[in-house]
Design a protein around this motif. Structure first.
Motif, mmCIF file in Angstrom:
data_model
loop_
_atom_site.group_PDB
_atom_site.id
_atom_site.type_symbol
_atom_site.label_atom_id
_atom_site.label_comp_id
_atom_site.label_asym_id
_atom_site.label_seq_id
_atom_site.Cartn_x
_atom_site.Cartn_y
_atom_site.Cartn_z
ATOM 1 N N VAL A 81 1.315 -3.423 -8.527
ATOM 2 C CA VAL A 81 2.028 -2.222 -8.072
ATOM 3 C C VAL A 81 3.169 -1.914 -9.029
ATOM 4 N N ARG A 82 3.932 -2.926 -9.352
ATOM 5 C CA ARG A 82 5.001 -2.752 -10.330
ATOM 6 C C ARG A 82 4.433 -2.286 -11.672
ATOM 7 N N GLY A 83 3.259 -2.803 -12.038
ATOM 8 C CA GLY A 83 2.632 -2.393 -13.281
ATOM 9 C C GLY A 83 2.325 -0.909 -13.313
ATOM 10 N N ALA A 84 1.818 -0.373 -12.213
ATOM 11 C CA ALA A 84 1.539 1.066 -12.151
ATOM 12 C C ALA A 84 2.829 1.870 -12.242
ATOM 13 N N GLU A 85 3.898 1.367 -11.651
ATOM 14 C CA GLU A 85 5.196 2.043 -11.750
ATOM 15 C C GLU A 85 5.696 2.042 -13.194
ATOM 16 N N VAL A 86 5.535 0.917 -13.867
ATOM 17 C CA VAL A 86 5.937 0.814 -15.280
ATOM 18 C C VAL A 86 5.117 1.776 -16.127
ATOM 19 N N LEU A 87 3.812 1.874 -15.856
ATOM 20 C CA LEU A 87 2.963 2.805 -16.592
ATOM 21 C C LEU A 87 3.396 4.251 -16.377
ATOM 22 N N ALA A 88 3.761 4.605 -15.149
ATOM 23 C CA ALA A 88 4.198 5.970 -14.877
ATOM 24 C C ALA A 88 5.439 6.310 -15.703
ATOM 25 N N GLN B 190 0.830 -1.195 0.000
ATOM 26 C CA GLN B 190 0.000 0.000 0.000
ATOM 27 C C GLN B 190 0.874 1.258 0.000
ATOM 28 N N GLU B 191 1.921 1.247 0.823
ATOM 29 C CA GLU B 191 2.841 2.388 0.875
ATOM 30 C C GLU B 191 3.551 2.577 -0.454
ATOM 31 N N ARG B 192 3.956 1.488 -1.051
ATOM 32 C CA ARG B 192 4.648 1.573 -2.348
ATOM 33 C C ARG B 192 3.700 2.135 -3.416
ATOM 34 N N TRP B 193 2.438 1.702 -3.384
ATOM 35 C CA TRP B 193 1.420 2.189 -4.317
ATOM 36 C C TRP B 193 1.240 3.698 -4.156
ATOM 37 N N GLU B 194 1.124 4.144 -2.918
ATOM 38 C CA GLU B 194 0.890 5.557 -2.650
ATOM 39 C C GLU B 194 2.103 6.425 -2.981
ATOM 40 N N ASN B 195 3.279 5.825 -3.004
ATOM 41 C CA ASN B 195 4.502 6.586 -3.280
ATOM 42 C C ASN B 195 4.858 6.645 -4.766
ATOM 43 N N ILE B 196 4.045 6.031 -5.619
ATOM 44 C CA ILE B 196 4.297 6.122 -7.067
ATOM 45 C C ILE B 196 4.153 7.579 -7.493
ATOM 46 N N GLN B 197 5.144 8.088 -8.190
ATOM 47 C CA GLN B 197 5.107 9.469 -8.657
ATOM 48 C C GLN B 197 4.419 9.524 -10.015
ATOM 49 N N PRO B 198 3.213 10.116 -10.079
ATOM 50 C CA PRO B 198 2.487 10.136 -11.360
ATOM 51 C C PRO B 198 3.195 10.971 -12.411
ATOM 52 N N ALA B 199 3.082 10.538 -13.643
ATOM 53 C CA ALA B 199 3.666 11.296 -14.753
ATOM 54 C C ALA B 199 2.858 12.573 -14.976
ATOM 55 N N PRO B 200 3.514 13.641 -15.379
ATOM 56 C CA PRO B 200 2.778 14.885 -15.650
ATOM 57 C C PRO B 200 2.057 14.819 -16.991
ATOM 58 N N GLY B 201 1.106 15.723 -17.177
ATOM 59 C CA GLY B 201 0.496 15.863 -18.485
ATOM 60 C C GLY B 201 -0.881 15.269 -18.642
ATOM 61 N N ALA B 202 -1.286 14.356 -17.734
ATOM 62 C CA ALA B 202 -2.619 13.748 -17.790
ATOM 63 C C ALA B 202 -2.958 13.235 -19.192
#
Length: 293
Positions: free
Chosen positions: A270-277, A153-165
């Motif tokens: 979680v890793r998938g969301a990081e890869v997407l970012a 959960q902490e790792r998920w919340e710490n993902i830095q979203p990419a800018p630009g939407a």
């Protein structure tokens, strides 16, 4: 404890919990390295090597006829006598359901008399963590499961979203096209994208190339369910000869390792969301994502 896992995500979670030595049998789709050589309890009635159009047709016909897509070796299951069998109720297309398991042992008197059956139901990221806790509770390692859930959960919340939407379309199938559902829209939003088709917690769904063209996504990510990176690159390449799509024309067509990162309700999400970012920043991750020219 002796555990039989009838789906890949459960096998992954069991090994994450340090319970690999307790797993006595797996499904035909379980590909965790630690499960190699274990007895296989299931098989699919659909040829996984067939073209996507043929797979879609076979699945649709089976569902319409009320036929299960998977078969369970009830006699082998009875022989192995597990204390716990793990199945799922999320998607009848993806893995064995409780109904299929019940059918497999119906005519085996005394089969699984004292066996606990746990059905995992996670359809969102929170649901995946709940499944982790449920599995930990059923196997007597609840404290370990709670600690792992907090870490993820902490790792998920710490993902830095990419800018630009950027507006993102995820494709779980390409022939015909299906958009991503369940936890995939959450992965897109967590990564900083705007998901254009599909809602968190809802099933994946069929779309059309006309609808895709009308939505005009900035980025298309091919993550065909049940396939790794190499196969998804091949599927993505077919879109170059398909309908005119701006994302393809502008080089914003990507392929990812769906099995490890997106298709399964497991901690790889979680890793998938990081890869997407990273992908939305234009950065590929070796072995996990590729920008398809």
């Amino acid at each position: 404890m002796r555990i039989a896992s009838l789906l890949p995500s459960a096998t992954d979670l069991l090994f994450d919990l340090g319970l690999g030595s307790s797993v006595v049998a797996v499904s035909h789709s379980c590909d965790h390295p630690g499960a190699a050589g274990l007895p296989v309890l299931t098989r699919s009635i659909v040829n996984p090597d067939a073209p996507q159009v043929e797979i879609d047709r076979a699945v649709s016909e089976a569902v319409q006829a009320g036929r299960a897509l998977y078969q369970v070796d009830g006699e082998l299951l009875d022989h192995l006598a597990p204390d716990l069998v793990v199945t799922q109720g999320v998607c009848e297309v993806c893995a064995v359901t409780p109904g299929t398991l019940e059918t497999a042992v119906r005519y085996l008197p005394g089969c699984l008399p004292a066996t606990q059956v746990l059905s995992l139901e996670g359809r969102t990221f929170a649901g995946i963590l709940d499944d982790l806790r449920a599995l930990a509770r059923a196997t007597g390692v609840l404290e370990r499961g709670e600690a792992l859930a907090r870490t993820m959960q902490e790792r998920w919340e710490n993902i830095q979203p990419a800018p630009g939407a950027l507006r993102v379309l995820t494709l779980e199938w390409v022939a015909p096209p299906f958009f991503g559902g369940h936890w995939v829209p959450e992965q897109v939003e967590r990564a900083g994208g705007v998901n254009v088709l599909g809602q968190a917690g809802s099933d994946s769904g069929r779309t059309s190339w006309e609808e895709v063209a009308a939505l005009d996504p900035d980025v298309i990510v091919v993550m065909c369910c049940g396939y790794g990176l190499r196969a998804n690159v091949e599927f993505a390449l077919t879109l170059r000869n398909g309908p005119e799509l701006r994302a393809v024309r502008e080089g914003q067509l990507w392929a990812v390792d769906a099995n490890a990162l997106f298709s399964r309700p497991a901690l790889g999400t979680v890793r998938g969301a990081e890869v997407l970012a990273d992908l939305l920043r234009g950065q590929a991750r070796e072995g996990e994502s590729v920008q398809v020219p």
